[in-house]
Design a protein around this motif. Structure first.
Motif, PDB file in Angstrom:
ATOM      1  N   ALA A   1       0.920  -1.110  -0.022  1.00 45.14           N
ATOM      2  CA  ALA A   1      -0.110  -0.051   0.073  1.00 45.14           C
ATOM      3  C   ALA A   1       0.960   1.346  -0.028  1.00 45.14           C
ATOM      4  O   ALA A   1       1.792   1.470   0.710  1.00 45.14           O
ATOM      5  N   PRO A   2       0.772   2.257  -0.795  1.00 47.54           N
ATOM      6  CA  PRO A   2       1.462   3.444  -1.080  1.00 47.54           C
ATOM      7  C   PRO A   2       1.515   4.238   0.276  1.00 47.54           C
ATOM      8  O   PRO A   2       2.857   4.774   0.762  1.00 47.54           O
ATOM      9  N   GLU A   3       0.765   4.065   1.066  1.00 51.20           N
ATOM     10  CA  GLU A   3       0.679   5.207   2.271  1.00 51.20           C
ATOM     11  C   GLU A   3       1.691   4.249   3.577  1.00 51.20           C
ATOM     12  O   GLU A   3       2.060   4.845   4.266  1.00 51.20           O
TER      13      GLU A   3
ATOM     14  N   LEU B   1       7.338   1.280   6.347  1.00 58.43           N
ATOM     15  CA  LEU B   1       7.260  -0.072   6.064  1.00 58.43           C
ATOM     16  C   LEU B   1       8.041  -0.963   7.419  1.00 58.43           C
ATOM     17  O   LEU B   1       7.621  -1.657   7.559  1.00 58.43           O
ATOM     18  N   PHE B   2       9.347  -0.303   7.523  1.00 56.26           N
ATOM     19  CA  PHE B   2      10.213  -1.033   8.509  1.00 56.26           C
ATOM     20  C   PHE B   2       9.990  -0.577   9.868  1.00 56.26           C
ATOM     21  O   PHE B   2      10.958  -0.698  10.731  1.00 56.26           O
ATOM     22  N   GLN B   3       8.995   0.425  10.249  1.00 53.27           N
ATOM     23  CA  GLN B   3       8.736   0.899  11.344  1.00 53.27           C
ATOM     24  C   GLN B   3       7.922  -0.072  12.275  1.00 53.27           C
ATOM     25  O   GLN B   3       7.104  -0.750  11.620  1.00 53.27           O
ATOM     26  N   PRO B   4       8.012  -0.033  13.368  1.00 54.27           N
ATOM     27  CA  PRO B   4       7.324  -1.113  14.211  1.00 54.27           C
ATOM     28  C   PRO B   4       5.872  -0.976  14.352  1.00 54.27           C
ATOM     29  O   PRO B   4       5.551   0.208  14.219  1.00 54.27           O
ATOM     30  N   PHE B   5       5.193  -1.819  14.473  1.00 50.76           N
ATOM     31  CA  PHE B   5       3.673  -1.908  14.396  1.00 50.76           C
ATOM     32  C   PHE B   5       3.055  -1.120  13.122  1.00 50.76           C
ATOM     33  O   PHE B   5       1.896  -0.357  13.273  1.00 50.76           O
ATOM     34  N   THR B   6       3.697  -1.459  11.922  1.00 49.22           N
ATOM     35  CA  THR B   6       3.018  -0.897  10.797  1.00 49.22           C
ATOM     36  C   THR B   6       2.492  -2.196  10.341  1.00 49.22           C
ATOM     37  O   THR B   6       3.159  -3.261   9.870  1.00 49.22           O
ATOM     38  N   SER B   7       1.042  -2.333  10.340  1.00 54.77           N
ATOM     39  CA  SER B   7       0.456  -3.409   9.587  1.00 54.77           C
ATOM     40  C   SER B   7      -0.941  -3.131   8.773  1.00 54.77           C
ATOM     41  O   SER B   7      -1.747  -2.270   9.322  1.00 54.77           O
TER      42      SER B   7
ATOM     43  N   LEU C   1       5.309  -6.191  13.264  1.00 54.98           N
ATOM     44  CA  LEU C   1       6.925  -6.290  13.891  1.00 54.98           C
ATOM     45  C   LEU C   1       7.683  -7.003  13.018  1.00 54.98           C
ATOM     46  O   LEU C   1       8.675  -6.872  13.124  1.00 54.98           O
ATOM     47  N   GLY C   2       7.297  -7.863  11.965  1.00 53.89           N
ATOM     48  CA  GLY C   2       7.920  -8.741  11.455  1.00 53.89           C
ATOM     49  C   GLY C   2       9.071  -7.869  10.392  1.00 53.89           C
ATOM     50  O   GLY C   2      10.596  -8.300  10.543  1.00 53.89           O
ATOM     51  N   LEU C   3       8.807  -6.913   9.766  1.00 53.89           N
ATOM     52  CA  LEU C   3       9.466  -6.295   8.930  1.00 53.89           C
ATOM     53  C   LEU C   3      10.735  -5.481   9.713  1.00 53.89           C
ATOM     54  O   LEU C   3      11.693  -5.488   9.469  1.00 53.89           O
ATOM     55  N   SER C   4      10.119  -4.838  10.659  1.00 53.76           N
ATOM     56  CA  SER C   4      10.802  -4.102  11.515  1.00 53.76           C
ATOM     57  C   SER C   4      11.831  -4.856  12.107  1.00 53.76           C
ATOM     58  O   SER C   4      13.164  -4.665  12.287  1.00 53.76           O
TER      59      SER C   4
ATOM     60  N   ALA D   1      21.314  -5.269   4.690  1.00 49.34           N
ATOM     61  CA  ALA D   1      20.246  -4.226   4.696  1.00 49.34           C
ATOM     62  C   ALA D   1      18.971  -4.932   3.928  1.00 49.34           C
ATOM     63  O   ALA D   1      19.122  -6.015   3.273  1.00 49.34           O
ATOM     64  N   LEU D   2      17.764  -4.277   4.285  1.00 51.65           N
ATOM     65  CA  LEU D   2      16.436  -4.896   3.739  1.00 51.65           C
ATOM     66  C   LEU D   2      15.726  -3.680   3.085  1.00 51.65           C
ATOM     67  O   LEU D   2      15.802  -2.672   3.682  1.00 51.65           O
ATOM     68  N   SER D   3      15.319  -3.996   1.889  1.00 52.29           N
ATOM     69  CA  SER D   3      14.658  -2.600   1.321  1.00 52.29           C
ATOM     70  C   SER D   3      13.353  -3.417   0.583  1.00 52.29           C
ATOM     71  O   SER D   3      13.353  -4.548   0.239  1.00 52.29           O
ATOM     72  N   ALA D   4      12.466  -2.487   0.252  1.00 54.12           N
ATOM     73  CA  ALA D   4      11.234  -3.054  -0.567  1.00 54.12           C
ATOM     74  C   ALA D   4      10.595  -2.207  -1.468  1.00 54.12           C
ATOM     75  O   ALA D   4      10.987  -0.966  -1.451  1.00 54.12           O
ATOM     76  N   GLN D   5      10.137  -2.674  -2.518  1.00 54.85           N
ATOM     77  CA  GLN D   5       9.482  -1.793  -3.910  1.00 54.85           C
ATOM     78  C   GLN D   5       8.283  -2.631  -4.306  1.00 54.85           C
ATOM     79  O   GLN D   5       8.335  -3.846  -4.318  1.00 54.85           O
ATOM     80  N   ASN D   6       7.444  -1.903  -4.817  1.00 59.69           N
ATOM     81  CA  ASN D   6       6.277  -2.379  -5.810  1.00 59.69           C
ATOM     82  C   ASN D   6       6.993  -2.780  -7.172  1.00 59.69           C
ATOM     83  O   ASN D   6       7.823  -2.341  -7.500  1.00 59.69           O
ATOM     84  N   VAL D   7       6.342  -3.924  -7.683  1.00 63.13           N
ATOM     85  CA  VAL D   7       6.695  -4.172  -8.966  1.00 63.13           C
ATOM     86  C   VAL D   7       5.581  -4.349  -9.887  1.00 63.13           C
ATOM     87  O   VAL D   7       4.504  -4.586  -9.611  1.00 63.13           O
ATOM     88  N   GLN D   8       6.089  -4.307 -11.137  1.00 63.75           N
ATOM     89  CA  GLN D   8       4.982  -4.375 -12.327  1.00 63.75           C
ATOM     90  C   GLN D   8       4.838  -5.931 -12.631  1.00 63.75           C
ATOM     91  O   GLN D   8       5.902  -6.485 -12.897  1.00 63.75           O
TER      92      GLN D   8
END
Ligand code: ADP
Length: 488
Positions: free
Chosen positions: A429-431, A436-442, A450-453, A465-472
């Motif tokens: 989700a864009p917002e 994304l990597f902050q705690p309690f973002t679900s 908590l998983g990603l944080s 490092a861990l990063s994320a992006q949307n894909v086409q």
């Protein structure tokens, strides 16, 4: 919004404004002091000229008094030698006539006023005539202006800025030319003026003095000193201000760090609960299954053993989590647990735990493995992989079966091993992206967020490092980087 000027430009403008303001005060004070000096000098000049004029009255009176005397021995013949300003002396007896009409007219005025009277004033030639009517003899003097002025006592330099002349009616007798009031030497600030009639009634000349002032007269040395002192003062003030801001920033950072530590503690506690929850749930499920199997007849030994083995594995995982936590607490950031791990094997191991889910969703993971060994803590890596794969499967739960693809690409980039977990799920989700990597973002009902944080903290702790992006056309890609294991 900050001004579009640099700190120095703003400082420079403030310095200029302050310098001009203070400079104006200095220039005004200087002009006032010079005006006072000019007025004092002008009064001196006026007094000197008045005294000299009075001297002419005295000369004429003496001449009249000393008459009659033999003409060849008369004191008037020696006068020009005594008084250099006396160019000529006329002596007229009652029977004789004056050589010039102006003298005759002045004689009448002198007689009426009973004091010397001015005759001709010749501005161009620079002299004037003075007549004293007497009985039986009248006298007249021709005074040369240039010799009359007591230059040795004159308070103004003859080549200076002061213009001086004597005025009588329309006639002007120039004493000194002075300076033109224009440009650099005048015009900017008002000049000084002095106008006063001489104190001698017989020679009522108006002494007119004028001095032009301009930037050339300003106290430039003092102005430069003021500007320099201001620059030093303002630079010191600015440095102190910056020091204060720096200190405030440092204090703020320390406060933030303290808050962050408290947050991290909270995150750790919640994370431990999250990580323990899964193996313990599995452990309960396995032991409950084993207990049910005990009621079966005949006893299904093999299945029972498998369930108990599974329970033991899960208890082992929980123990690992606790052990890792202890290591973290004992020595935070300790890299002792890091060891060479084959990234491909770790991925396959994590997929093994998720087999039932993969089967349910009908997903066949596509693995591209370049055979990469990374330096990692195996338990932490397992947790990261479990979180990433679990999230990918959950994101594909709600999409059409044809869209469910899970690609796992293991590669080397520079000095890093890279795993890309590419799914065809709902996408991020864009917002959510920014935090994304902050705690309690679900976005999940009942999700702890908590998983990603935790995964990102673990990856960082291992130097990765861990990063994320949307894909086409759809889905998300998580990218895990870890340092390559040193080649043996
Ligand atoms: P939780 O799973 O408890 O929600 P996570 O930290 O693991 O916590 O995930 C945070 C959020 O990130 C999820 O709620 C979800 O919205 C989003 N997310 C994570 N992975 C994916 C993915 N592969 N596809 C789409 N959304 C994802």
């Amino acid at each position: 919004m900050p001004l579009p000027w640099s700190w120095f430009t703003r400082w420079f403008i403030a310095w200029m404004v302050a310098s001009v303001a203070l400079g104006t005060v200095v220039v005004r004070a200087d002009i006032a002091a010079r005006r006072e000096a000019f007025q004092s000098d002008a009064r001196t000049a006026h007094r000197l000229l008045s005294q000299r004029a009075a001297q002419h009255d005295a000369i004429l009176a003496t001449l009249v008094l000393l008459d009659p005397a033999p003409a060849d021995e008369h004191p008037s013949t020696r006068l020009p030698a005594l008084y250099s300003q006396v160019l000529k002396v006329w002596r007229r007896t009652a029977a004789a006539a004056w050589p010039e009409a102006s003298l005759a007219m002045a004689d009448d005025r002198s007689r009426a006023a009973a004091r010397p009277a001015l005759a001709a004033v010749d501005g161009a030639a620079g002299h004037y005539d003075l007549v004293l009517a007497g009985v039986p003899v009248s006298f007249a003097l021709r005074i040369e202006l240039d010799r009359w002025v007591p230059w040795s006592d004159w308070p103004f330099a003859s080549d200076g800025a002061v213009k001086a002349d004597l005025a009588h009616g329309t006639q002007r007798l120039p004493l000194q030319p002075g300076r033109q009031a224009s440009g650099w030497h005048g015009g900017v600030t008002p000049g000084f003026v002095f106008d006063k009639v001489l104190d001698t009634p017989s020679q009522p000349f108006v002494l007119h003095l004028q001095r032009a002032t301009g930037p050339a007269d300003w106290p430039w040395g003092r102005l430069a000193a003021v500007a320099l002192a201001l620059a030093v003062l303002m630079a010191t003030a600015a440095a102190l201000q910056r020091q204060r801001q720096q200190r405030l920033r440092t204090e703020q950072l320390l406060r933030l760090a303290r808050t962050a530590r408290l947050n991290a503690l909270g995150e750790l506690a919640a994370g431990v609960a999250h990580e323990l929850n899964q193996p313990l749930t599995a452990l309960i499920a396995s032991t409950q299954a084993a207990r049910r199997l005990l009621d079966d007849d005949p006893l299904p030994r093999a299945t029972l053993q498998e369930a108990l083995g599974h329970a033991r594995d899960q208890a082992g995982r929980a123990a690992d989590v606790v052990a890792r936590l202890r290591r973290l607490v004992e020595k935070p950031g300790d890299a002792r647990a890091a060891q060479p791990v084959a990234l491909g094997a770790a991925v396959r191991g994590a997929l093994g735990l998720l087999q039932p889910e993969l089967r349910r969703l009908g997903i066949q993971p596509e693995i591209t493995d370049a055979g990469v060994n990374v330096s990692a803590d195996p338990v932490a890596l397992e947790q990261i992989l479990h979180n990433l794969l679990n999230n990918a499967l959950q994101a594909m739960d709600s999409v059409p079966a044809a869209q469910r693809r899970l690609q796992l690409i293991i590669d080397v980039q520079g000095d890093r091993g890279v795993l890309r977990v590419h799914d065809g799920g709902t996408g991020l989700a864009p917002e959510l992206l920014a935090q994304l990597f902050q705690p309690f973002t679900s976005t999940k009902a009942g999700g702890l967020g908590l998983g990603l944080s935790l995964s990102e903290s673990l990856a960082s702790a291992m130097g990765g490092a861990l990063s994320a992006q949307n894909v086409q056309p759809a889905g998300a890609e998580f990218r895990l980087e870890l340092p390559l294991a040193a080649a043996r």
